[in-house]
Design an enzyme around this catalytic site. Structure first.
Site, PDB file in Angstrom:
ATOM      1  N   ASP A  39     -40.109 -51.062 -45.966  1.00 42.51           N
ATOM      2  CA  ASP A  39     -40.098 -51.129 -44.497  1.00 42.51           C
ATOM      3  C   ASP A  39     -40.372 -52.690 -44.379  1.00 42.51           C
ATOM      4  O   ASP A  39     -41.440 -53.029 -44.414  1.00 42.51           O
ATOM      5  CB  ASP A  39     -41.071 -50.302 -43.676  1.00 42.51           C
ATOM      6  CG  ASP A  39     -40.526 -50.208 -42.275  1.00 42.51           C
ATOM      7  OD1 ASP A  39     -39.532 -51.366 -41.853  1.00 42.51           O
ATOM      8  OD2 ASP A  39     -40.811 -49.359 -41.663  1.00 42.51           O
ATOM      9  N   ASP A  40     -39.381 -53.525 -43.777  1.00 43.87           N
ATOM     10  CA  ASP A  40     -39.683 -54.885 -43.693  1.00 43.87           C
ATOM     11  C   ASP A  40     -39.984 -55.899 -44.781  1.00 43.87           C
ATOM     12  O   ASP A  40     -40.846 -56.903 -44.688  1.00 43.87           O
ATOM     13  CB  ASP A  40     -40.805 -55.112 -42.417  1.00 43.87           C
ATOM     14  CG  ASP A  40     -40.268 -54.801 -40.979  1.00 43.87           C
ATOM     15  OD1 ASP A  40     -39.316 -54.329 -40.841  1.00 43.87           O
ATOM     16  OD2 ASP A  40     -41.056 -55.049 -40.329  1.00 43.87           O
ATOM     17  N   CYS A  78     -34.840 -51.906 -38.087  1.00 45.52           N
ATOM     18  CA  CYS A  78     -35.120 -50.517 -38.531  1.00 45.52           C
ATOM     19  C   CYS A  78     -33.961 -49.367 -38.185  1.00 45.52           C
ATOM     20  O   CYS A  78     -33.380 -48.985 -38.955  1.00 45.52           O
ATOM     21  CB  CYS A  78     -36.499 -50.099 -38.137  1.00 45.52           C
ATOM     22  SG  CYS A  78     -37.743 -51.026 -38.584  1.00 45.52           S
ATOM     23  N   LYS A 132     -41.352 -42.615 -42.802  1.00 52.34           N
ATOM     24  CA  LYS A 132     -41.009 -42.735 -41.297  1.00 52.34           C
ATOM     25  C   LYS A 132     -39.535 -42.350 -40.826  1.00 52.34           C
ATOM     26  O   LYS A 132     -38.711 -42.440 -41.749  1.00 52.34           O
ATOM     27  CB  LYS A 132     -40.898 -44.263 -41.354  1.00 52.34           C
ATOM     28  CG  LYS A 132     -40.445 -44.942 -40.098  1.00 52.34           C
ATOM     29  CD  LYS A 132     -40.642 -46.452 -40.378  1.00 52.34           C
ATOM     30  CE  LYS A 132     -39.788 -47.217 -38.996  1.00 52.34           C
ATOM     31  NZ  LYS A 132     -40.021 -48.784 -38.938  1.00 52.34           N
ATOM     32  N   HIS A 134     -37.948 -42.659 -37.359  1.00 47.51           N
ATOM     33  CA  HIS A 134     -37.498 -43.788 -36.351  1.00 47.51           C
ATOM     34  C   HIS A 134     -36.051 -43.409 -36.064  1.00 47.51           C
ATOM     35  O   HIS A 134     -35.215 -44.476 -35.619  1.00 47.51           O
ATOM     36  CB  HIS A 134     -37.525 -45.146 -36.997  1.00 47.51           C
ATOM     37  CG  HIS A 134     -37.936 -46.277 -36.132  1.00 47.51           C
ATOM     38  ND1 HIS A 134     -37.923 -47.455 -36.163  1.00 47.51           N
ATOM     39  CD2 HIS A 134     -37.849 -46.063 -34.643  1.00 47.51           C
ATOM     40  CE1 HIS A 134     -38.072 -48.081 -35.038  1.00 47.51           C
ATOM     41  NE2 HIS A 134     -38.192 -47.494 -34.278  1.00 47.51           N
ATOM     42  N   HIS A 225     -44.535 -52.967 -43.113  1.00 46.94           N
ATOM     43  CA  HIS A 225     -44.384 -53.076 -41.599  1.00 46.94           C
ATOM     44  C   HIS A 225     -45.823 -53.054 -40.999  1.00 46.94           C
ATOM     45  O   HIS A 225     -46.637 -52.728 -41.512  1.00 46.94           O
ATOM     46  CB  HIS A 225     -43.511 -51.854 -40.943  1.00 46.94           C
ATOM     47  CG  HIS A 225     -43.223 -52.183 -39.787  1.00 46.94           C
ATOM     48  ND1 HIS A 225     -43.888 -52.280 -38.442  1.00 46.94           N
ATOM     49  CD2 HIS A 225     -41.954 -52.116 -39.051  1.00 46.94           C
ATOM     50  CE1 HIS A 225     -43.225 -52.710 -37.377  1.00 46.94           C
ATOM     51  NE2 HIS A 225     -41.842 -52.369 -37.837  1.00 46.94           N
ATOM     52  N   ASP A 288     -35.128 -52.158 -45.551  1.00 49.61           N
ATOM     53  CA  ASP A 288     -34.374 -51.588 -44.438  1.00 49.61           C
ATOM     54  C   ASP A 288     -33.757 -52.725 -43.509  1.00 49.61           C
ATOM     55  O   ASP A 288     -32.883 -52.562 -42.778  1.00 49.61           O
ATOM     56  CB  ASP A 288     -35.276 -50.487 -43.659  1.00 49.61           C
ATOM     57  CG  ASP A 288     -36.163 -51.559 -42.883  1.00 49.61           C
ATOM     58  OD1 ASP A 288     -36.996 -52.450 -43.395  1.00 49.61           O
ATOM     59  OD2 ASP A 288     -36.886 -50.952 -41.890  1.00 49.61           O
ATOM     60  N   ASN A 289     -34.212 -54.100 -43.675  1.00 48.22           N
ATOM     61  CA  ASN A 289     -33.916 -55.080 -43.123  1.00 48.22           C
ATOM     62  C   ASN A 289     -34.539 -56.403 -43.564  1.00 48.22           C
ATOM     63  O   ASN A 289     -35.314 -55.881 -44.320  1.00 48.22           O
ATOM     64  CB  ASN A 289     -34.193 -55.076 -41.329  1.00 48.22           C
ATOM     65  CG  ASN A 289     -35.327 -54.693 -41.100  1.00 48.22           C
ATOM     66  OD1 ASN A 289     -35.791 -53.525 -40.604  1.00 48.22           O
ATOM     67  ND2 ASN A 289     -36.575 -55.385 -41.564  1.00 48.22           N
ATOM     68  N   LYS A 310     -36.118 -61.026 -39.965  1.00 49.99           N
ATOM     69  CA  LYS A 310     -35.801 -59.582 -39.333  1.00 49.99           C
ATOM     70  C   LYS A 310     -35.276 -59.807 -37.882  1.00 49.99           C
ATOM     71  O   LYS A 310     -35.787 -60.681 -37.099  1.00 49.99           O
ATOM     72  CB  LYS A 310     -37.082 -59.068 -39.459  1.00 49.99           C
ATOM     73  CG  LYS A 310     -36.905 -57.670 -38.648  1.00 49.99           C
ATOM     74  CD  LYS A 310     -38.245 -56.958 -38.535  1.00 49.99           C
ATOM     75  CE  LYS A 310     -38.267 -55.828 -37.798  1.00 49.99           C
ATOM     76  NZ  LYS A 310     -39.720 -54.907 -37.655  1.00 49.99           N
TER      77      LYS A 310
END
Length: 529
Positions: A39-40, A78, A132, A134, A225, A288-289, A310
């Site tokens: 994540d991130d 996300c 996660k 989301h 994240h 994810d990004n 992001k």
């Protein structure tokens, strides 16, 4: 008004089960699919991309002995990436093209969409999720165990504290940690990456006792994240010692968070090996990004030398860090320059599992399994990055070229952001096997030669991956062609599904938990004043 959709969801499940069952059976054991999402994570935060600050030896080991994806793209944030990952559908066709799903917003991944978990169950897979979600949880039917997963341990919203697992968002503070749909408190005070790693290892060890059915494990990390704003970056102290030469506190903590993520992947891989499952597994690692750099979202990732962060459509926002590792792939190790979009994973996984992707209607993704296995050319020639009708931003890649219109945050995050304190390095030179972005010399007008609010900007991403040179004026025919493509995509787009937050979601009304708040007999929810 919120229409109850349990019956429709059940029918969709049955239809998918039937379609999956049409695939030909095989005596060969189906591969296990291990999907790991960071994540991130920034482009420049892994040493298999040449990072000189953050060593990721265990990720490197898998990447260098697998396939590193060079032209791999995700959504800029996300929720849309996770929606595309779960369905093989582009976010513009899911209503998820604008921002993310807030915990107090009454919407989610549409129930008429078949998830990859449901599809793989139809192919005989055991499906488990860690981490996660989301993708909405306002009603129980939207949560992971009702979207095809046999089990889930983790959280529903987009962020939370790594230790107490509370999310401070939408004006309320609530606990967000669930096990199979029920609030789970024994993990309170434990660091999330360690919890999730142990849970994933347990799933693998339990599955290994009866391998008559293949395993699909979706491991969606919280790392790296940011948490809540009062203490955004968190990691056990022992990991900070490894990065004492990075004096910038935020970057040092971030680096330590990447390090424990790398260690998690090592533990998972060793567990697969220990129980005899590694040789029949396909491991996918993806971000994810793009990374939130330079303090964006109270974080200190790095996408350098790529442009942007992001939540933007610059390369730093949408170009993902990813690789595929499997002893089943005989043509690796290598770097693949073929174009690959996150929505391609759905049909690729169906292909890996022995199913027929064509049985699923309206997929925006295409199976990349043949090209991954044999090293042949990618079937893709274009990628729609996004069309956001609320922010009025869009971007599309076709062959070498990328067009971008508009920019998020009034263009305030469209720069190039080197990692903080570049003197804190562990290696002077990148491993020769690393995928290192090579950019032309930066012109003095790189920041001013494009104003995407006034006119579309055009870049040759193959020769200018850092988006230094706007070549729109010299290539009007290319610009027109890409704008025509964008217009065709826009004609198929559904409106964003975003909804205002509602008072009924307040965790105070639900024992202090962020949990589903719409009951089966509820038809109206009160908007928050």
């Amino acid at each position: 008004m919120i229409m109850m959709t349990r019956y429709r969801s059940f029918i969709t499940f049955l239809n998918c089960w039937f379609l999956c069952g049409l695939s030909a059976s095989s005596n060969q054991p189906k591969p296990n699919i291990i999907l790991i999402v960071a994540d991130d994570l920034g482009w420049n935060d892994v040493s298999f991309h040449g990072s000189s600050q953050i060593p990721t030896p265990h990720l490197d080991e898998l990447a260098y002995n697998g396939i590193i994806l060079s032209n791999y793209y995700v959504s800029p944030i996300c929720t849309p990436t996770r929606g595309a990952l779960m369905t093989g559908r582009h976010p513009i066709h899911l209503g998820l093209q604008h921002e993310t799903i807030h915990p107090a917003a009454p919407y989610g991944l549409p129930l008429n969409e078949t998830t990859i978990a449901t599809a793989l169950k139809g192919l005989g897979y055991k499906t488990h999720m860690v981490g996660k979600w989301h993708l909405g949880f306002f009603e129980d039917v939207y949560t992971p165990i009702n979207r095809g997963f046999d089990s889930h341990i983790g959280y529903y919203s987009g962020k939370e504290d790594y230790y107490n697992h509370c999310n401070d968002e939408d004006g309320w503070l609530g606990y967000d940690f669930f096990k199979d749909g029920t609030p789970y408190k024994p993990t309170f005070g434990q660091y999330s990456t360690e919890i999730y790693t142990q849970a994933a290892e347990d799933i693998i060890r339990n599955h290994s006792k009866n391998q008559s059915e293949p395993l699909f494990l979706y491991f969606a990390h919280q790392s790296v994240h940011s948490a809540n704003n009062d203490q955004p970056l968190q990691v056990p102290d022992r990991y900070l010692e490894k990065f004492k030469d990075i004096h910038h506190e935020g970057r040092r903590t971030y680096a330590a968070m990447v390090s424990i993520l790398d260690e998690s992947v090592q533990n998972l891989t060793e567990t697969l090996k220990d129980v005899g499952m590694l040789n029949n597994s396909v491991i996918i690692f993806t971000s994810d990004n793009g990374g939130p750099a330079n303090g964006f979202d109270v974080n200190f990732a790095s996408n350098f030398p790529l442009r942007g962060v992001k939540a933007t459509l610059w390369e730093g926002g949408v170009r993902g860090a990813a690789f595929v590792h499997s002893p089943l792939i005989k043509s690796s190790p290598r770097i693949s320059n073929g174009m690959f979009h996150v929505c391609d994973w759905f049909p690729t996984f169906i292909d890996i599992g022995g199913g027929d992707p064509s049985k699923f209607s309206n997929l925006d993704g295409t199976s990349q399994w043949p090209s991954l296995k044999s090293g042949t050319k990618s079937p893709r020639t274009e990628i729609l990055h996004n069309i956001d009708p609320i922010y009025n931003v869009s971007a599309l890649r076709w062959m070498d070229f990328k067009v971008i219109i508009g920019d998020t945050y009034q263009g305030n995050w469209s720069g190039w952001y080197p990692p903080e304190q570049v003197t804190g390095i562990f290696s002077e030179e990148a491993d020769p096997r690393a995928l290192v972005v090579q950019c032309p010399n930066k012109p003095s007008n790189a920041s001013t030669n494009c104003n995407p609010f006034k006119a579309p900007c055009l870049y040759n991403i193959t020769h200018d991956p850092c988006e230094y040179f706007n070549i729109a004026n010299e290539n009007p025919d290319v610009v027109k062609s890409l704008l025509d493509k964008l217009e065709k995509y826009q004609s198929t787009m559904i409106p964003p599904g975003n909804k205002p937050i509602v008072e009924a979601a307040n965790p105070y009304l639900h024992g202090g938990n962020w949990e589903p708040w719409v009951e089966p007999d509820m038809t109206v929810v009160k908007l928050r004043p």
